[in-house]
Write a protein that holds these residues in place. Sequence first.
Motif, PDB file in Angstrom:
ATOM      1  N   VAL A   1       0.624  -1.260   0.449  1.00  0.00           N
ATOM      2  CA  VAL A   1      -0.135  -0.558  -0.135  1.00  0.00           C
ATOM      3  C   VAL A   1       0.497   1.456   0.142  1.00  0.00           C
ATOM      4  O   VAL A   1       0.153   1.918  -0.743  1.00  0.00           O
ATOM      5  N   CYS A   2       1.755   1.596   0.625  1.00  0.00           N
ATOM      6  CA  CYS A   2       2.877   2.281   0.821  1.00  0.00           C
ATOM      7  C   CYS A   2       3.299   2.587  -0.103  1.00  0.00           C
ATOM      8  O   CYS A   2       3.588   3.631  -0.635  1.00  0.00           O
ATOM      9  N   GLU A   3       4.229   1.597  -0.861  1.00  0.00           N
ATOM     10  CA  GLU A   3       4.962   1.690  -2.255  1.00  0.00           C
ATOM     11  C   GLU A   3       3.765   2.089  -2.919  1.00  0.00           C
ATOM     12  O   GLU A   3       3.982   3.197  -4.389  1.00  0.00           O
ATOM     13  N   ASP A   4       2.566   1.827  -3.780  1.00  0.00           N
ATOM     14  CA  ASP A   4       1.939   2.731  -4.000  1.00  0.00           C
ATOM     15  C   ASP A   4       0.742   3.691  -3.943  1.00  0.00           C
ATOM     16  O   ASP A   4       0.286   4.403  -4.461  1.00  0.00           O
ATOM     17  N   LEU A   5       0.820   4.506  -3.158  1.00  0.00           N
ATOM     18  CA  LEU A   5       0.687   5.505  -2.256  1.00  0.00           C
ATOM     19  C   LEU A   5       1.431   6.555  -2.247  1.00  0.00           C
ATOM     20  O   LEU A   5       1.747   7.501  -1.814  1.00  0.00           O
ATOM     21  N   ALA A   6       2.878   5.768  -3.190  1.00  0.00           N
ATOM     22  CA  ALA A   6       4.155   6.673  -2.720  1.00  0.00           C
ATOM     23  C   ALA A   6       4.288   8.475  -3.008  1.00  0.00           C
ATOM     24  O   ALA A   6       3.875   9.093  -2.428  1.00  0.00           O
ATOM     25  N   VAL A   7       3.263   8.447  -3.955  1.00  0.00           N
ATOM     26  CA  VAL A   7       3.092   9.786  -4.574  1.00  0.00           C
ATOM     27  C   VAL A   7       2.420  10.935  -3.483  1.00  0.00           C
ATOM     28  O   VAL A   7       2.693  11.792  -4.088  1.00  0.00           O
ATOM     29  N   PRO A   8       0.668  10.184  -3.591  1.00  0.00           N
ATOM     30  CA  PRO A   8       0.180  11.305  -3.175  1.00  0.00           C
ATOM     31  C   PRO A   8       0.600  11.555  -1.114  1.00  0.00           C
ATOM     32  O   PRO A   8       0.543  12.507  -1.256  1.00  0.00           O
ATOM     33  N   VAL A   9       1.543  10.346  -0.593  1.00  0.00           N
ATOM     34  CA  VAL A   9       2.018  10.948   0.590  1.00  0.00           C
ATOM     35  C   VAL A   9       3.017  11.649   0.767  1.00  0.00           C
ATOM     36  O   VAL A   9       3.061  12.267   1.271  1.00  0.00           O
ATOM     37  N   GLN A  10       4.110  11.484  -0.316  1.00  0.00           N
ATOM     38  CA  GLN A  10       4.804  12.510  -0.874  1.00  0.00           C
ATOM     39  C   GLN A  10       4.349  13.992  -0.449  1.00  0.00           C
ATOM     40  O   GLN A  10       5.265  14.870  -0.285  1.00  0.00           O
ATOM     41  N   THR A  11       3.591  13.897  -2.025  1.00  0.00           N
ATOM     42  CA  THR A  11       3.473  15.366  -2.154  1.00  0.00           C
ATOM     43  C   THR A  11       2.177  16.327  -0.640  1.00  0.00           C
ATOM     44  O   THR A  11       2.316  17.103  -0.605  1.00  0.00           O
ATOM     45  N   ALA A  12       1.504  15.258  -0.235  1.00  0.00           N
ATOM     46  CA  ALA A  12       0.552  15.716   1.193  1.00  0.00           C
ATOM     47  C   ALA A  12       1.599  16.114   2.732  1.00  0.00           C
ATOM     48  O   ALA A  12       1.562  16.462   2.545  1.00  0.00           O
ATOM     49  N   GLY A  13       3.139  14.711   2.174  1.00  0.00           N
ATOM     50  CA  GLY A  13       3.819  15.104   3.286  1.00  0.00           C
ATOM     51  C   GLY A  13       3.819  13.954   4.369  1.00  0.00           C
ATOM     52  O   GLY A  13       4.140  14.936   5.251  1.00  0.00           O
TER      53      GLY A  13
ATOM     54  N   ALA B   1      -7.519  -3.342  -0.419  1.00  0.00           N
ATOM     55  CA  ALA B   1      -8.308  -3.266  -1.423  1.00  0.00           C
ATOM     56  C   ALA B   1      -8.540  -2.358   0.270  1.00  0.00           C
ATOM     57  O   ALA B   1      -8.706  -1.126  -0.005  1.00  0.00           O
ATOM     58  N   VAL B   2      -8.909  -2.857   1.186  1.00  0.00           N
ATOM     59  CA  VAL B   2      -9.163  -2.186   2.842  1.00  0.00           C
ATOM     60  C   VAL B   2      -8.397  -1.275   3.213  1.00  0.00           C
ATOM     61  O   VAL B   2      -8.138   0.248   3.157  1.00  0.00           O
ATOM     62  N   LEU B   3      -7.261  -1.482   3.268  1.00  0.00           N
ATOM     63  CA  LEU B   3      -5.811  -0.489   4.084  1.00  0.00           C
ATOM     64  C   LEU B   3      -5.809   0.336   2.936  1.00  0.00           C
ATOM     65  O   LEU B   3      -4.790   1.735   3.344  1.00  0.00           O
ATOM     66  N   GLN B   4      -5.720   0.450   1.546  1.00  0.00           N
ATOM     67  CA  GLN B   4      -5.514   0.975   0.601  1.00  0.00           C
ATOM     68  C   GLN B   4      -6.150   2.242   0.487  1.00  0.00           C
ATOM     69  O   GLN B   4      -5.897   3.059   0.372  1.00  0.00           O
ATOM     70  N   ASN B   5      -7.571   1.248   0.605  1.00  0.00           N
ATOM     71  CA  ASN B   5      -8.584   2.882   0.950  1.00  0.00           C
ATOM     72  C   ASN B   5      -8.879   3.523   1.580  1.00  0.00           C
ATOM     73  O   ASN B   5      -8.673   4.943   2.451  1.00  0.00           O
ATOM     74  N   LEU B   6      -8.364   2.927   2.854  1.00  0.00           N
ATOM     75  CA  LEU B   6      -8.202   3.681   4.442  1.00  0.00           C
ATOM     76  C   LEU B   6      -7.202   4.950   4.482  1.00  0.00           C
ATOM     77  O   LEU B   6      -7.423   6.394   5.012  1.00  0.00           O
ATOM     78  N   VAL B   7      -5.954   4.666   3.814  1.00  0.00           N
ATOM     79  CA  VAL B   7      -4.955   4.667   3.700  1.00  0.00           C
ATOM     80  C   VAL B   7      -4.808   6.399   2.767  1.00  0.00           C
ATOM     81  O   VAL B   7      -4.670   7.213   2.916  1.00  0.00           O
ATOM     82  N   SER B   8      -5.750   5.820   1.615  1.00  0.00           N
ATOM     83  CA  SER B   8      -5.414   6.997   1.253  1.00  0.00           C
ATOM     84  C   SER B   8      -6.641   8.230   1.288  1.00  0.00           C
ATOM     85  O   SER B   8      -6.420   9.303   0.902  1.00  0.00           O
ATOM     86  N   ASN B   9      -7.865   7.584   1.842  1.00  0.00           N
ATOM     87  CA  ASN B   9      -8.652   7.947   2.702  1.00  0.00           C
ATOM     88  C   ASN B   9      -8.013   9.722   3.509  1.00  0.00           C
ATOM     89  O   ASN B   9      -8.184  10.832   3.536  1.00  0.00           O
ATOM     90  N   ALA B  10      -7.774   9.070   4.623  1.00  0.00           N
ATOM     91  CA  ALA B  10      -6.135   9.903   5.581  1.00  0.00           C
ATOM     92  C   ALA B  10      -6.115  11.085   4.724  1.00  0.00           C
ATOM     93  O   ALA B  10      -5.399  11.936   5.503  1.00  0.00           O
ATOM     94  N   VAL B  11      -4.912  10.407   3.979  1.00  0.00           N
ATOM     95  CA  VAL B  11      -4.650  10.949   3.057  1.00  0.00           C
ATOM     96  C   VAL B  11      -4.845  12.539   2.035  1.00  0.00           C
ATOM     97  O   VAL B  11      -4.913  13.824   2.296  1.00  0.00           O
TER      98      VAL B  11
END
Length: 408
Positions: free
Chosen positions: A275-287, A307-317
């Motif tokens: 999940v962290c690897e796939d969301l690296a760009v939005p995570v880094q962009t948001a700091g 899919a559950v964790l990816q959705n929850l982390v994406s929402n948190a960002v």
Amino acid sequence: MSDGGDASTGGRREASRRAAIERYDVLGAPPARDLQALVELAAQVADTPFAAINLVTDDAQHQVATVGFEPGICAREDSMCAAVLAEPTAVVVADATADPRFRDNPFVTGELGEVRFYASAPMITPGGMTVGRLCVFHTEPRPPDPRRVGALAVLAERAMDVLELRLRTRQLEQSLEALTRSQRELQRSNEQLAAFAGQASHDLRNPLTGLLAHVEMLTEQPDIAASEDAGWMLAGALRSGRRMVRIIDDLLAHAQVGGSLEPVDVDLGEVMDAVCEDLAVPVQTAGATVIVKDLPVVSGDWAQLYAVLQNLVSNAVKFRRPDVPPVICVTGERLPDAWRVSVSDNGVGVPAERREEMFELFARGRSREDGSGIGLATCRRLVQAHGGRIELDGSTDGGTLVWFELPR
């Protein structure tokens, strides 16, 4: 005791008695083996050649199990059991010809029979309605035996228990049949939903892909690129088109999740790495900072839990506070019979009165980014498909805490 009362009250009582008897579904049916066994035991205990379980309706006596003769139906006014139907306890008559209740009865006078010794006990429903009596009789007078009378009363209660058990069993079978039909209909509905979503996704994707390709080609044209207004409009068209693609994908995922679950051991720590690897760009962009701690190995489907964790982390960002770097904590906790996984953030949070609503399809929170309103609804379907549950609370930082539990 009298079954007295006015005509209307008596009519309602008799209608209630008939309804109670008909619920047992024994009238007109061959004698049930369990009832037959009880009436045979009653004849043996009373040491009489004849015994019967008689159910009494408003107009007839129905013999549902007998010993010494074939079961049949007679008019209520001819029934010896109907004459004492209202008696709450056992009735014992040594010689029916000497009893004013029975001496003119056709089963005593010789018209239908020559009963002399008669004993019966009431059969009373759990609701207090007397529906009939268990009786034994002989063609010769006999002195009453208190021990045998007591045993007859117990057997009458057991006969009532058998009727109730048969009724509850039949009701349970009907409920199970209805549940099975509902499950089949739900499965068929889900299959139709998945098929529709797949076809709709295919039908919408093709023209949308072509449209996006043409827009991208236009943005590469020198004269278009030189025009500030044209470039701004095309960039907006690209963003809208890509957002439509995400919504289509989310709808398709929501229709298909939970359909086929083949559980294996899933290391949620490894899932979070992906999940962290796939969301690296939005995570880094948001700091954003993502903290992962104590995630367990659970039984489930890797892709669906991803899919559950990816959705929850994406929402948190996505649902972050302006100018506040997101801090997202993903932790595991062992409960007596489940694993709890929590995803908390320091974002904008969700008002308590809206938290349950956020799991509904197309529900949306506040964000600078548009969403489909499908993510949390999909998470709930996935977690429930694993036999778990998911809820939304407030975090200690004023943001959102979403937790889900999976059976251990």
